[in-house]
Design a protein around this motif. Structure first.
Motif, PDB file in Angstrom:
ATOM      1  N   THR A   1       9.983  15.581 -11.522  1.00  0.00           N
ATOM      2  CA  THR A   1       8.606  15.465 -11.622  1.00  0.00           C
ATOM      3  C   THR A   1       7.655  16.986 -12.133  1.00  0.00           C
ATOM      4  N   GLY A   2       8.624  17.898 -11.888  1.00  0.00           N
ATOM      5  CA  GLY A   2       8.295  19.314 -12.465  1.00  0.00           C
ATOM      6  C   GLY A   2       9.016  19.897 -13.541  1.00  0.00           C
ATOM      7  N   GLY A   3       9.923  19.097 -14.151  1.00  0.00           N
ATOM      8  CA  GLY A   3      10.886  19.595 -15.120  1.00  0.00           C
ATOM      9  C   GLY A   3       9.941  19.655 -16.802  1.00  0.00           C
ATOM     10  N   ASN A   4      10.625  20.630 -17.161  1.00  0.00           N
ATOM     11  CA  ASN A   4       9.969  20.663 -18.827  1.00  0.00           C
ATOM     12  C   ASN A   4      11.213  19.765 -19.765  1.00  0.00           C
TER      13      ASN A   4
ATOM     14  N   GLN B   1       0.984  11.852  -9.823  1.00  0.00           N
ATOM     15  CA  GLN B   1       0.276  13.024  -9.627  1.00  0.00           C
ATOM     16  C   GLN B   1       0.960  14.209  -9.686  1.00  0.00           C
ATOM     17  N   ARG B   2       2.228  14.125  -9.240  1.00  0.00           N
ATOM     18  CA  ARG B   2       3.286  15.394  -9.285  1.00  0.00           C
ATOM     19  C   ARG B   2       3.552  15.673 -10.684  1.00  0.00           C
ATOM     20  N   PHE B   3       4.000  14.621 -11.222  1.00  0.00           N
ATOM     21  CA  PHE B   3       4.421  14.519 -12.793  1.00  0.00           C
ATOM     22  C   PHE B   3       3.486  15.293 -13.625  1.00  0.00           C
ATOM     23  N   TYR B   4       2.215  14.724 -13.722  1.00  0.00           N
ATOM     24  CA  TYR B   4       1.053  15.106 -14.608  1.00  0.00           C
ATOM     25  C   TYR B   4       0.429  16.221 -13.926  1.00  0.00           C
ATOM     26  N   GLY B   5       0.779  16.686 -12.702  1.00  0.00           N
ATOM     27  CA  GLY B   5       0.060  17.884 -12.189  1.00  0.00           C
ATOM     28  C   GLY B   5      -1.738  17.587 -11.872  1.00  0.00           C
ATOM     29  N   LEU B   6      -1.977  16.498 -11.482  1.00  0.00           N
ATOM     30  CA  LEU B   6      -3.220  15.862 -11.251  1.00  0.00           C
ATOM     31  C   LEU B   6      -3.405  15.501  -9.793  1.00  0.00           C
ATOM     32  N   PRO B   7      -3.512  16.236  -8.895  1.00  0.00           N
ATOM     33  CA  PRO B   7      -3.793  15.927  -7.360  1.00  0.00           C
ATOM     34  C   PRO B   7      -5.265  15.186  -7.680  1.00  0.00           C
ATOM     35  N   ASP B   8      -5.518  14.378  -6.348  1.00  0.00           N
ATOM     36  CA  ASP B   8      -6.794  14.082  -6.220  1.00  0.00           C
ATOM     37  C   ASP B   8      -7.813  15.035  -6.760  1.00  0.00           C
ATOM     38  N   ASN B   9      -9.072  14.409  -7.344  1.00  0.00           N
ATOM     39  CA  ASN B   9     -10.100  15.015  -7.695  1.00  0.00           C
ATOM     40  C   ASN B   9      -9.780  16.430  -8.283  1.00  0.00           C
ATOM     41  N   SER B  10      -8.728  16.586  -9.206  1.00  0.00           N
ATOM     42  CA  SER B  10      -8.470  17.845  -9.851  1.00  0.00           C
ATOM     43  C   SER B  10      -9.179  17.718 -11.335  1.00  0.00           C
ATOM     44  N   GLU B  11      -9.231  18.800 -11.924  1.00  0.00           N
ATOM     45  CA  GLU B  11      -9.452  18.971 -13.312  1.00  0.00           C
ATOM     46  C   GLU B  11      -8.526  19.096 -14.338  1.00  0.00           C
ATOM     47  N   CYS B  12      -8.712  18.561 -15.343  1.00  0.00           N
ATOM     48  CA  CYS B  12      -7.737  18.916 -16.607  1.00  0.00           C
ATOM     49  C   CYS B  12      -8.447  18.852 -17.873  1.00  0.00           C
ATOM     50  N   LEU B  13      -7.670  19.306 -18.702  1.00  0.00           N
ATOM     51  CA  LEU B  13      -8.362  19.730 -20.262  1.00  0.00           C
ATOM     52  C   LEU B  13      -7.598  18.772 -20.969  1.00  0.00           C
ATOM     53  N   LEU B  14      -8.476  17.939 -22.054  1.00  0.00           N
ATOM     54  CA  LEU B  14      -8.020  17.399 -23.097  1.00  0.00           C
ATOM     55  C   LEU B  14      -8.441  18.067 -24.431  1.00  0.00           C
TER      56      LEU B  14
ATOM     57  N   SER C   1       0.928  -1.142   0.013  1.00  0.00           N
ATOM     58  CA  SER C   1      -0.020  -0.066   0.054  1.00  0.00           C
ATOM     59  C   SER C   1       1.015   1.429  -0.107  1.00  0.00           C
ATOM     60  N   TRP C   2       2.085   1.192   0.823  1.00  0.00           N
ATOM     61  CA  TRP C   2       2.860   2.310   0.618  1.00  0.00           C
ATOM     62  C   TRP C   2       3.391   2.685  -0.467  1.00  0.00           C
ATOM     63  N   ALA C   3       3.783   1.413  -1.191  1.00  0.00           N
ATOM     64  CA  ALA C   3       4.490   1.634  -2.393  1.00  0.00           C
ATOM     65  C   ALA C   3       3.542   2.166  -3.499  1.00  0.00           C
ATOM     66  N   ALA C   4       2.426   1.732  -3.484  1.00  0.00           N
ATOM     67  CA  ALA C   4       1.451   2.023  -4.632  1.00  0.00           C
ATOM     68  C   ALA C   4       1.006   3.487  -4.353  1.00  0.00           C
ATOM     69  N   ASP C   5       0.971   3.919  -2.837  1.00  0.00           N
ATOM     70  CA  ASP C   5       0.403   5.380  -2.716  1.00  0.00           C
ATOM     71  C   ASP C   5       1.466   6.165  -3.224  1.00  0.00           C
ATOM     72  N   ARG C   6       3.009   5.811  -2.980  1.00  0.00           N
ATOM     73  CA  ARG C   6       4.160   6.648  -3.207  1.00  0.00           C
ATOM     74  C   ARG C   6       4.073   6.774  -4.805  1.00  0.00           C
ATOM     75  N   ALA C   7       3.948   5.552  -5.396  1.00  0.00           N
ATOM     76  CA  ALA C   7       3.931   5.692  -7.010  1.00  0.00           C
ATOM     77  C   ALA C   7       2.736   6.692  -7.521  1.00  0.00           C
ATOM     78  N   LEU C   8       1.523   6.730  -6.705  1.00  0.00           N
ATOM     79  CA  LEU C   8       0.334   7.416  -7.375  1.00  0.00           C
ATOM     80  C   LEU C   8       0.890   9.163  -7.180  1.00  0.00           C
ATOM     81  N   ARG C   9       1.417   9.303  -5.934  1.00  0.00           N
ATOM     82  CA  ARG C   9       1.682  10.708  -5.728  1.00  0.00           C
ATOM     83  C   ARG C   9       2.768  11.018  -6.849  1.00  0.00           C
ATOM     84  N   ARG C  10       3.627  10.134  -6.944  1.00  0.00           N
ATOM     85  CA  ARG C  10       4.723  10.604  -7.868  1.00  0.00           C
ATOM     86  C   ARG C  10       4.190  10.958  -9.109  1.00  0.00           C
TER      87      ARG C  10
END
Length: 247
Positions: free
Chosen positions: A202-205, A38-51, A27-36
């Motif tokens: 995770t925040g690089g261009n 989310q930071r890379f895509y800029g998509l935290p929980d329940n956030s909105e994005c555009l396609l 669970s810890w590894a899965a949550d860590r991968a999820l947060r990583r």
């Protein structure tokens, strides 16, 4: 008999503790991968994005078949980040970037939003929009290098992650010479996001040039990395002075 019972209890307790510990670590590894992710895509929980997608030149308000497949690849990415997506046309987008993550798909001819992003964010890149048949039709000029389209054989696509600042959400650009390359680049992003995050942060261009090989036989499945063209793409080319007039 008592020693046997004690041993059985000890073994059962050890097995239960190992199972709980294994569950916790997974669970810890899965949550860590999820947060990583989310930071890379800029998509935290329940956030909105555009396609943001292109219009198909062959039908009014339609989306090209391969662009639909690209949207499906990206929709899975968004769902895995526990976020939500809104699909809009590049003709209808009337907002800046940085407040919400954006995935913009398509070439500058069919997607006005992409044309604006290329002009503003990637001054070192130009895409030939000449509709006249010729060797440079649809070609990419990146810095001083030209990448031509060989229809069905060699097709290029730009994959970029760009931010307006440290606090801004990223915009991902997928700009290809044909729509099949958009599906290929979307799949490449979804498959290699962890490696891209390790290399660029995770925040690089970054701006990558990919090549889709023999799409007429393999579709979007054979993709090669031509190179990282971030420096060339983000550096404006010097303007060529106009020839001096004759006296």
């Amino acid at each position: 008999m008592g020693d046997v019972s004690t041993l059985v209890i000890a073994v059962a307790a050890t097995a239960a503790a190992s199972a709980v510990l294994g569950w916790f670590l997974r669970s810890w590894a899965a949550d860590r991968a999820l947060r990583r992710n989310q930071r890379f895509y800029g998509l935290p929980d329940n956030s909105e994005c555009l396609l943001v997608v292109s219009r198909d030149s062959g039908a009014d308000a339609a989306v090209a078949r391969n662009d639909v497949f690209a949207l499906l690849e990206l929709a899975a990415v968004v769902k895995n980040c526990r976020a939500h997506a809104q699909v809009i046309s590049g003709e209808a987008a009337r907002q800046g970037f940085g407040e919400r993550t954006e995935f913009c798909i398509g070439g500058p001819m069919a997607n006005r939003r992409m044309a604006a992003h290329l002009h503003s964010l990637l001054p070192g890149i130009s895409v030939s929009t000449d509709s006249t048949p010729g060797p440079d039709r649809g070609a990419f000029l990146i810095g001083t290098e030209r990448y031509r389209l060989e229809n069905g054989s060699v097709e290029h696509v730009l994959l970029a992650r760009l931010t307006a600042g440290q606090e801004g959400r990223p915009v991902f650009l997928i700009c290809g010479q044909r729509s099949v390359t958009h599906q290929a680049a979307s799949r490449y992003l979804a498959k290699h996001h962890a490696r891209l995050a390790r290399r660029h942060g995770t925040g690089g261009n970054f701006v990558l040039l990919l090549r889709v090989v023999n799409s007429q036989a393999y579709g979007p499945d054979v993709v090669e990395l031509v190179g990282d063209v971030t420096r060339q793409a983000t550096t404006a080319r010097p303007k060529v002075p106009a020839p001096a007039g004759k006296d």
